[in-house]
Design an enzyme around this catalytic site. Structure first.
Site, PDB file in Angstrom:
ATOM      1  N   ALA A  56      -7.671  -0.853   5.857  1.00 30.50           N
ATOM      2  CA  ALA A  56      -6.437  -0.599   4.851  1.00 30.50           C
ATOM      3  C   ALA A  56      -7.050  -0.707   3.589  1.00 30.50           C
ATOM      4  CB  ALA A  56      -5.010  -0.953   4.857  1.00 30.50           C
ATOM      5  N   GLN A  98      -8.661   5.020   5.899  1.00 30.59           N
ATOM      6  CA  GLN A  98      -7.339   4.552   6.009  1.00 30.59           C
ATOM      7  C   GLN A  98      -6.793   4.345   4.513  1.00 30.59           C
ATOM      8  OE1 GLN A  98      -5.480   1.021   8.024  1.00 30.59           O
ATOM      9  NE2 GLN A  98      -5.398   2.319   9.363  1.00 30.59           N
ATOM     10  N   HIS A 175      -2.076   5.357   5.822  1.00 32.54           N
ATOM     11  CA  HIS A 175      -0.777   4.568   6.587  1.00 32.54           C
ATOM     12  C   HIS A 175       0.020   4.499   6.052  1.00 32.54           C
ATOM     13  CE1 HIS A 175      -1.015   0.914   8.820  1.00 32.54           C
ATOM     14  NE2 HIS A 175      -1.901  -0.141   7.869  1.00 32.54           N
ATOM     15  N   TYR A 180       4.345  -0.647   5.863  1.00 33.98           N
ATOM     16  CA  TYR A 180       3.736  -0.131   4.114  1.00 33.98           C
ATOM     17  C   TYR A 180       4.755   0.972   3.768  1.00 33.98           C
ATOM     18  CZ  TYR A 180       0.513  -3.447   5.805  1.00 33.98           C
ATOM     19  OH  TYR A 180       0.427  -4.440   6.072  1.00 33.98           O
ATOM     20  N   ARG A 228      -0.767   7.284  10.419  1.00 35.66           N
ATOM     21  CA  ARG A 228      -0.356   7.012  11.450  1.00 35.66           C
ATOM     22  C   ARG A 228       0.602   5.993  11.747  1.00 35.66           C
ATOM     23  NH1 ARG A 228      -2.546   0.203  11.137  1.00 35.66           N
ATOM     24  NH2 ARG A 228      -3.011   0.361  13.100  1.00 35.66           N
ATOM     25  N   GLY A 297      -3.182  -3.721  21.590  1.00 39.59           N
ATOM     26  CA  GLY A 297      -2.021  -4.465  23.216  1.00 39.59           C
ATOM     27  C   GLY A 297      -3.039  -3.579  24.314  1.00 39.59           C
ATOM     28  N   GLY A 318      -9.042  -3.017  17.594  1.00 39.68           N
ATOM     29  CA  GLY A 318      -9.187  -3.243  17.110  1.00 39.68           C
ATOM     30  C   GLY A 318      -9.620  -5.046  16.693  1.00 39.68           C
ATOM     31  N   ARG A 319      -8.537  -5.994  17.790  1.00 40.30           N
ATOM     32  CA  ARG A 319      -8.729  -7.301  17.510  1.00 40.30           C
ATOM     33  C   ARG A 319      -9.892  -7.304  19.308  1.00 40.30           C
ATOM     34  NH1 ARG A 319      -2.820  -9.032  18.921  1.00 40.30           N
ATOM     35  NH2 ARG A 319      -1.386  -7.878  17.295  1.00 40.30           N
TER      36      ARG A 319
END
Length: 372
Positions: A56, A98, A175, A180, A228, A297, A318-319
Protein backbone atom coordinates in the site's frame (compact mmCIF):
# COMPACT_ATOMS: atom_id res chain seq x y z
CA UNK A 1 -10.98 -9.31 -21.05
CA UNK A 2 -8.94 -6.49 -19.51
CA UNK A 3 -6.48 -8.71 -17.66
CA UNK A 4 -5.47 -10.39 -20.92
CA UNK A 5 -3.46 -7.28 -21.70
CA UNK A 6 -0.99 -8.47 -19.08
CA UNK A 7 -0.22 -11.41 -21.37
CA UNK A 8 0.62 -13.91 -18.64
CA UNK A 9 1.36 -17.51 -19.50
CA UNK A 10 1.37 -20.81 -17.65
CA UNK A 11 2.37 -21.76 -15.03
CA UNK A 12 2.10 -18.35 -13.41
CA UNK A 13 -1.02 -16.86 -14.98
CA UNK A 14 -3.07 -17.31 -11.81
CA UNK A 15 -0.26 -16.64 -9.35
CA UNK A 16 -0.54 -13.13 -7.95
CA UNK A 17 1.15 -11.68 -4.97
CA UNK A 18 0.52 -8.73 -2.74
CA UNK A 19 2.76 -7.11 -0.14
CA UNK A 20 0.95 -5.20 2.59
CA UNK A 21 3.75 -4.06 4.84
CA UNK A 22 7.13 -2.42 4.49
CA UNK A 23 9.57 -4.15 6.86
CA UNK A 24 12.55 -2.28 5.47
CA UNK A 25 14.08 0.61 7.41
CA UNK A 26 17.71 1.35 6.64
CA UNK A 27 18.34 2.97 4.14
CA UNK A 28 14.64 3.94 3.92
CA UNK A 29 14.11 7.63 4.64
CA UNK A 30 10.84 7.98 6.60
CA UNK A 31 10.74 11.69 5.82
CA UNK A 32 11.02 11.46 2.03
CA UNK A 33 9.08 8.17 1.79
CA UNK A 34 11.00 7.22 -1.34
CA UNK A 35 10.99 3.46 -2.09
CA UNK A 36 14.47 2.02 -1.85
CA UNK A 37 16.68 -0.69 -3.31
CA UNK A 38 15.77 -3.23 -0.63
CA UNK A 39 12.13 -2.98 -1.60
CA UNK A 40 13.20 -3.33 -5.21
CA UNK A 41 15.12 -6.50 -4.34
CA UNK A 42 11.97 -7.95 -2.79
CA UNK A 43 9.84 -7.36 -5.87
CA UNK A 44 12.51 -8.55 -8.30
CA UNK A 45 12.90 -11.80 -6.35
CA UNK A 46 9.18 -12.42 -6.86
CA UNK A 47 8.86 -11.13 -10.44
CA UNK A 48 7.89 -14.58 -11.75
CA UNK A 49 4.41 -13.99 -10.35
CA UNK A 50 1.80 -13.34 -13.01
CA UNK A 51 1.35 -9.90 -11.47
CA UNK A 52 3.11 -8.10 -8.65
CA UNK A 53 0.93 -5.77 -6.58
CA UNK A 54 2.99 -3.41 -4.47
CA UNK A 55 2.58 -2.66 -0.83
CA UNK A 56 0.00 0.00 0.00
CA UNK A 57 1.42 3.35 -1.13
CA UNK A 58 0.34 6.76 0.14
CA UNK A 59 -1.31 9.07 -2.41
CA UNK A 60 -0.79 12.24 -0.31
CA UNK A 61 0.62 13.44 2.97
CA UNK A 62 -2.80 13.38 4.60
CA UNK A 63 -3.45 9.93 3.17
CA UNK A 64 -0.21 8.63 4.66
CA UNK A 65 0.05 7.04 8.09
CA UNK A 66 2.49 4.11 8.31
CA UNK A 67 6.17 4.60 9.04
CA UNK A 68 8.47 3.23 6.31
CA UNK A 69 5.68 2.86 3.77
CA UNK A 70 6.41 4.59 0.44
CA UNK A 71 4.48 7.38 -1.25
CA UNK A 72 3.59 8.28 -4.83
CA UNK A 73 2.97 12.03 -4.50
CA UNK A 74 6.40 13.60 -5.14
CA UNK A 75 8.74 13.57 -8.11
CA UNK A 76 11.42 11.94 -5.98
CA UNK A 77 9.08 9.09 -5.04
CA UNK A 78 8.20 8.58 -8.70
CA UNK A 79 11.90 8.34 -9.54
CA UNK A 80 12.39 5.76 -6.80
CA UNK A 81 9.50 3.69 -8.06
CA UNK A 82 10.68 3.92 -11.66
CA UNK A 83 13.93 2.20 -10.75
CA UNK A 84 11.98 -0.63 -9.14
CA UNK A 85 9.47 -0.94 -11.99
CA UNK A 86 12.28 -1.06 -14.54
CA UNK A 87 13.96 -3.87 -12.59
CA UNK A 88 10.71 -5.90 -12.44
CA UNK A 89 10.11 -5.36 -16.16
CA UNK A 90 13.68 -6.47 -16.89
CA UNK A 91 12.70 -9.81 -15.31
CA UNK A 92 9.62 -9.95 -17.57
CA UNK A 93 7.34 -9.17 -14.64
CA UNK A 94 4.18 -7.06 -14.48
CA UNK A 95 3.52 -4.69 -11.60
CA UNK A 96 0.55 -2.66 -10.32
CA UNK A 97 0.83 -0.09 -7.55
CA UNK A 98 -1.73 -0.16 -4.72
CA UNK A 99 -3.03 3.37 -4.06
CA UNK A 100 -3.72 4.04 -0.39
CA UNK A 101 -5.42 6.67 1.75
CA UNK A 102 -5.58 5.53 5.37
CA UNK A 103 -8.23 7.97 6.50
CA UNK A 104 -9.07 7.54 10.19
CA UNK A 105 -6.55 4.72 10.61
CA UNK A 106 -3.70 7.24 10.41
CA UNK A 107 -2.46 9.47 13.23
CA UNK A 108 -2.14 13.24 13.03
CA UNK A 109 1.58 13.05 13.83
CA UNK A 110 2.08 12.03 10.19
CA UNK A 111 0.30 15.19 9.02
CA UNK A 112 2.17 18.29 10.23
CA UNK A 113 0.43 20.51 7.67
CA UNK A 114 -3.07 19.76 8.95
CA UNK A 115 -2.56 18.08 12.36
CA UNK A 116 -5.62 15.92 11.82
CA UNK A 117 -6.92 12.66 10.46
CA UNK A 118 -9.92 12.48 8.14
CA UNK A 119 -12.78 10.16 7.31
CA UNK A 120 -16.27 9.99 5.87
CA UNK A 121 -17.69 10.91 9.29
CA UNK A 122 -16.31 11.89 12.68
CA UNK A 123 -16.37 8.31 13.99
CA UNK A 124 -13.00 7.00 15.27
CA UNK A 125 -11.73 3.56 14.32
CA UNK A 126 -11.81 0.73 16.85
CA UNK A 127 -8.45 -0.39 18.23
CA UNK A 128 -5.08 1.32 18.40
CA UNK A 129 -3.22 3.46 15.88
CA UNK A 130 0.51 4.03 15.54
CA UNK A 131 2.14 7.43 15.68
CA UNK A 132 5.02 8.49 13.45
CA UNK A 133 7.31 7.13 16.20
CA UNK A 134 5.46 3.76 16.08
CA UNK A 135 3.91 4.29 19.50
CA UNK A 136 0.51 2.67 19.92
CA UNK A 137 -2.13 5.17 21.02
CA UNK A 138 -5.88 5.59 21.10
CA UNK A 139 -7.42 6.56 17.74
CA UNK A 140 -8.32 10.17 17.18
CA UNK A 141 -11.74 11.49 16.26
CA UNK A 142 -11.37 12.16 12.53
CA UNK A 143 -12.44 15.29 10.69
CA UNK A 144 -15.38 14.55 8.39
CA UNK A 145 -14.30 15.65 4.93
CA UNK A 146 -16.25 18.52 3.42
CA UNK A 147 -17.48 18.28 -0.17
CA UNK A 148 -14.58 20.43 -1.37
CA UNK A 149 -12.14 18.24 0.55
CA UNK A 150 -13.66 15.10 -0.96
CA UNK A 151 -13.03 16.61 -4.41
CA UNK A 152 -9.41 17.26 -3.38
CA UNK A 153 -9.02 13.60 -2.35
CA UNK A 154 -10.35 12.52 -5.74
CA UNK A 155 -7.81 14.81 -7.41
CA UNK A 156 -5.07 13.19 -5.28
CA UNK A 157 -6.05 9.77 -6.62
CA UNK A 158 -6.01 11.04 -10.19
CA UNK A 159 -2.60 12.62 -9.65
CA UNK A 160 -1.31 9.37 -8.13
CA UNK A 161 -2.46 7.41 -11.19
CA UNK A 162 -0.66 9.89 -13.43
CA UNK A 163 2.51 9.56 -11.36
CA UNK A 164 2.19 5.77 -11.46
CA UNK A 165 2.06 6.01 -15.24
CA UNK A 166 5.19 8.17 -15.22
CA UNK A 167 6.95 5.54 -13.11
CA UNK A 168 6.04 2.88 -15.68
CA UNK A 169 3.58 0.82 -13.65
CA UNK A 170 1.36 -1.51 -15.64
CA UNK A 171 -1.67 -0.39 -13.67
CA UNK A 172 -3.07 0.78 -10.34
CA UNK A 173 -5.14 -0.90 -7.66
CA UNK A 174 -7.37 1.37 -5.57
CA UNK A 175 -7.28 0.15 -1.97
CA UNK A 176 -10.95 0.26 -0.99
CA UNK A 177 -10.64 -2.43 1.69
CA UNK A 178 -9.55 -3.06 5.30
CA UNK A 179 -11.19 0.02 6.75
CA UNK A 180 -9.13 2.62 4.89
CA UNK A 181 -10.67 5.82 3.54
CA UNK A 182 -12.61 4.52 0.53
CA UNK A 183 -13.91 1.64 2.65
CA UNK A 184 -14.89 4.15 5.34
CA UNK A 185 -17.15 5.78 2.77
CA UNK A 186 -18.55 2.45 1.53
CA UNK A 187 -19.64 1.04 4.88
CA UNK A 188 -22.61 2.16 6.98
CA UNK A 189 -20.68 1.61 10.23
CA UNK A 190 -18.29 4.45 9.38
CA UNK A 191 -20.34 6.64 7.04
CA UNK A 192 -23.31 8.52 8.54
CA UNK A 193 -23.15 11.45 6.13
CA UNK A 194 -26.36 13.08 4.97
CA UNK A 195 -24.98 14.61 1.77
CA UNK A 196 -24.41 13.06 -1.66
CA UNK A 197 -21.56 10.88 -0.34
CA UNK A 198 -23.54 9.16 2.39
CA UNK A 199 -26.79 7.54 3.39
CA UNK A 200 -27.94 5.30 0.57
CA UNK A 201 -25.87 2.68 -1.25
CA UNK A 202 -25.73 5.11 -4.16
CA UNK A 203 -24.25 7.78 -1.91
CA UNK A 204 -21.71 5.58 -0.16
CA UNK A 205 -20.29 4.19 -3.41
CA UNK A 206 -20.00 7.65 -4.95
CA UNK A 207 -16.42 8.30 -3.79
CA UNK A 208 -15.16 5.07 -5.38
CA UNK A 209 -17.06 5.75 -8.59
CA UNK A 210 -15.89 9.36 -8.73
CA UNK A 211 -12.27 8.28 -8.31
CA UNK A 212 -12.54 5.73 -11.12
CA UNK A 213 -14.47 8.03 -13.43
CA UNK A 214 -12.06 10.91 -12.80
CA UNK A 215 -9.06 8.70 -13.55
CA UNK A 216 -10.65 7.60 -16.81
CA UNK A 217 -11.62 11.17 -17.71
CA UNK A 218 -8.00 12.21 -17.16
CA UNK A 219 -6.90 9.74 -19.84
CA UNK A 220 -5.86 6.84 -17.60
CA UNK A 221 -7.13 3.62 -19.23
CA UNK A 222 -9.97 1.80 -17.47
CA UNK A 223 -8.31 -1.53 -18.24
CA UNK A 224 -5.36 -0.49 -16.08
CA UNK A 225 -7.50 0.34 -13.03
CA UNK A 226 -8.37 -2.27 -10.39
CA UNK A 227 -9.91 -2.00 -6.94
CA UNK A 228 -9.90 -4.02 -3.75
CA UNK A 229 -12.73 -4.67 -1.26
CA UNK A 230 -13.07 -6.54 2.04
CA UNK A 231 -16.79 -7.10 2.69
CA UNK A 232 -16.25 -9.54 5.55
CA UNK A 233 -13.35 -7.96 7.45
CA UNK A 234 -13.73 -6.49 10.93
CA UNK A 235 -10.32 -4.80 11.27
CA UNK A 236 -10.53 -1.30 12.73
CA UNK A 237 -14.16 -1.67 13.72
CA UNK A 238 -15.45 -2.27 10.20
CA UNK A 239 -18.49 -4.29 9.24
CA UNK A 240 -22.10 -3.27 8.69
CA UNK A 241 -25.33 -5.23 8.90
CA UNK A 242 -25.97 -4.34 5.26
CA UNK A 243 -22.51 -5.31 3.96
CA UNK A 244 -23.81 -8.26 1.94
CA UNK A 245 -26.27 -6.05 0.08
CA UNK A 246 -23.87 -3.11 -0.12
CA UNK A 247 -20.96 -4.99 -1.64
CA UNK A 248 -23.25 -6.91 -3.98
CA UNK A 249 -24.34 -3.46 -5.17
CA UNK A 250 -20.69 -2.40 -5.47
CA UNK A 251 -20.01 -5.38 -7.74
CA UNK A 252 -23.03 -4.56 -9.92
CA UNK A 253 -22.15 -0.88 -10.25
CA UNK A 254 -18.43 -1.31 -10.84
CA UNK A 255 -19.12 -3.96 -13.46
CA UNK A 256 -19.99 -1.11 -15.84
CA UNK A 257 -16.43 0.19 -16.14
CA UNK A 258 -14.62 -2.81 -17.69
CA UNK A 259 -11.75 -2.50 -15.21
CA UNK A 260 -8.60 -4.62 -14.94
CA UNK A 261 -9.99 -6.73 -12.07
CA UNK A 262 -11.94 -6.70 -8.81
CA UNK A 263 -9.82 -7.88 -5.89
CA UNK A 264 -12.06 -9.50 -3.27
CA UNK A 265 -10.77 -10.34 0.21
CA UNK A 266 -13.46 -12.92 0.86
CA UNK A 267 -11.38 -15.17 3.11
CA UNK A 268 -11.84 -14.78 6.86
CA UNK A 269 -8.18 -15.00 7.89
CA UNK A 270 -8.03 -11.24 8.40
CA UNK A 271 -10.97 -11.25 10.81
CA UNK A 272 -14.75 -11.46 10.35
CA UNK A 273 -17.17 -8.83 11.62
CA UNK A 274 -20.04 -11.30 12.00
CA UNK A 275 -22.74 -8.69 11.40
CA UNK A 276 -24.19 -10.26 8.24
CA UNK A 277 -23.67 -13.38 6.17
CA UNK A 278 -20.32 -13.85 4.48
CA UNK A 279 -20.00 -12.50 0.95
CA UNK A 280 -17.92 -14.81 -1.23
CA UNK A 281 -16.35 -14.55 -4.65
CA UNK A 282 -19.05 -16.92 -5.85
CA UNK A 283 -21.63 -14.35 -4.75
CA UNK A 284 -19.72 -11.58 -6.49
CA UNK A 285 -19.51 -13.65 -9.68
CA UNK A 286 -23.31 -13.49 -10.02
CA UNK A 287 -23.10 -9.73 -10.51
CA UNK A 288 -19.60 -9.05 -11.86
CA UNK A 289 -18.68 -10.14 -15.38
CA UNK A 290 -15.07 -8.98 -15.28
CA UNK A 291 -11.94 -10.49 -13.78
CA UNK A 292 -12.24 -11.44 -10.10
CA UNK A 293 -9.20 -11.97 -7.88
CA UNK A 294 -9.64 -13.85 -4.58
CA UNK A 295 -7.49 -13.44 -1.49
CA UNK A 296 -6.86 -14.26 2.20
CA UNK A 297 -5.73 -17.58 3.62
CA UNK A 298 -5.41 -19.43 0.31
CA UNK A 299 -3.47 -22.63 -0.21
CA UNK A 300 -2.51 -24.00 -3.60
CA UNK A 301 -5.39 -26.47 -3.44
CA UNK A 302 -8.02 -23.91 -2.41
CA UNK A 303 -6.78 -21.47 -5.04
CA UNK A 304 -6.97 -24.09 -7.79
CA UNK A 305 -10.49 -24.97 -6.68
CA UNK A 306 -11.56 -21.32 -6.77
CA UNK A 307 -10.35 -20.99 -10.35
CA UNK A 308 -11.79 -24.34 -11.49
CA UNK A 309 -15.18 -23.47 -10.02
CA UNK A 310 -15.28 -20.19 -11.91
CA UNK A 311 -15.67 -18.16 -8.71
CA UNK A 312 -12.33 -16.45 -9.36
CA UNK A 313 -10.06 -15.88 -12.32
CA UNK A 314 -6.96 -14.89 -10.36
CA UNK A 315 -5.63 -15.81 -6.94
CA UNK A 316 -3.58 -13.67 -4.60
CA UNK A 317 -0.90 -14.78 -2.16
CA UNK A 318 0.66 -12.42 0.38
CA UNK A 319 1.97 -14.00 3.57
CA UNK A 320 3.05 -17.20 1.83
CA UNK A 321 5.04 -15.16 -0.70
CA UNK A 322 7.15 -13.52 2.00
CA UNK A 323 8.99 -16.73 2.87
CA UNK A 324 8.70 -18.27 -0.61
CA UNK A 325 10.18 -15.89 -3.19
CA UNK A 326 9.87 -18.69 -5.76
CA UNK A 327 6.26 -19.56 -4.91
CA UNK A 328 5.28 -19.99 -8.57
CA UNK A 329 8.12 -22.45 -9.15
CA UNK A 330 7.29 -24.36 -5.95
CA UNK A 331 3.67 -24.72 -7.03
CA UNK A 332 4.54 -25.64 -10.62
CA UNK A 333 7.03 -28.33 -9.57
CA UNK A 334 5.15 -29.58 -6.50
CA UNK A 335 8.06 -28.58 -4.30
CA UNK A 336 7.34 -28.16 -0.59
CA UNK A 337 6.42 -24.67 0.57
CA UNK A 338 8.49 -23.01 3.29
CA UNK A 339 6.80 -22.21 6.60
CA UNK A 340 5.06 -18.86 6.89
CA UNK A 341 7.41 -16.07 7.94
CA UNK A 342 7.22 -14.99 11.59
CA UNK A 343 4.61 -12.33 12.30
CA UNK A 344 7.15 -9.64 13.17
CA UNK A 345 8.67 -9.86 9.68
CA UNK A 346 5.36 -8.80 8.13
CA UNK A 347 5.69 -5.20 9.23
CA UNK A 348 8.55 -4.62 11.70
CA UNK A 349 11.42 -2.56 10.20
CA UNK A 350 14.35 -5.00 10.02
CA UNK A 351 16.08 -4.02 6.79
CA UNK A 352 16.72 -7.00 4.54
CA UNK A 353 16.53 -9.49 7.44
CA UNK A 354 13.30 -11.44 7.24
CA UNK A 355 12.47 -9.60 4.03
CA UNK A 356 14.81 -10.39 1.16
CA UNK A 357 16.91 -13.17 2.73
CA UNK A 358 14.47 -16.07 2.29
CA UNK A 359 16.01 -18.74 0.01
CA UNK A 360 14.41 -20.35 -3.01
CA UNK A 361 13.82 -24.11 -2.95
CA UNK A 362 16.79 -24.73 -5.23
CA UNK A 363 19.02 -22.59 -2.99
CA UNK A 364 17.84 -24.62 0.01
CA UNK A 365 18.73 -27.87 -1.72
CA UNK A 366 22.14 -26.58 -2.79
CA UNK A 367 22.88 -25.48 0.77
CA UNK A 368 21.98 -28.95 2.05
CA UNK A 369 24.32 -30.59 -0.45
CA UNK A 370 27.18 -28.30 0.50
CA UNK A 371 26.68 -28.95 4.21
CA UNK A 372 26.48 -32.74 3.88
Amino acid sequence: MPYSDLDTTEPNENAIFLVRGTPTEDPFDPASRIPNDVQGDYYVQRASAGLVITEATGISEEGYGWRNAPGIYTDEQVAGWKKIVDRVHAKNGKIFIQLWHMGRQAHSSFHPKTNRTVSASNIPMVGKVKTIDMEEVEPEVPHALTLDEVKAVIEDYVAAAKRAEEAGFDGVEIHAANGYLVDQFLQSCSNVRTDEYGGSKEGRIKLLKDIVESMIASGYPAEKIAFRISPNGGFGGMGGEDNFEMFTYVAKEMNKYNLAYLHVMDGLGFGYHGKCKVLTCADIRKHYDGIIMCNVGLTKEIAEGMVRSGAADLVCFGRMYISNPDLVERFANDWPVAETAPYETWWRPMGSKGYTDFPTYEEEQQAKKESS
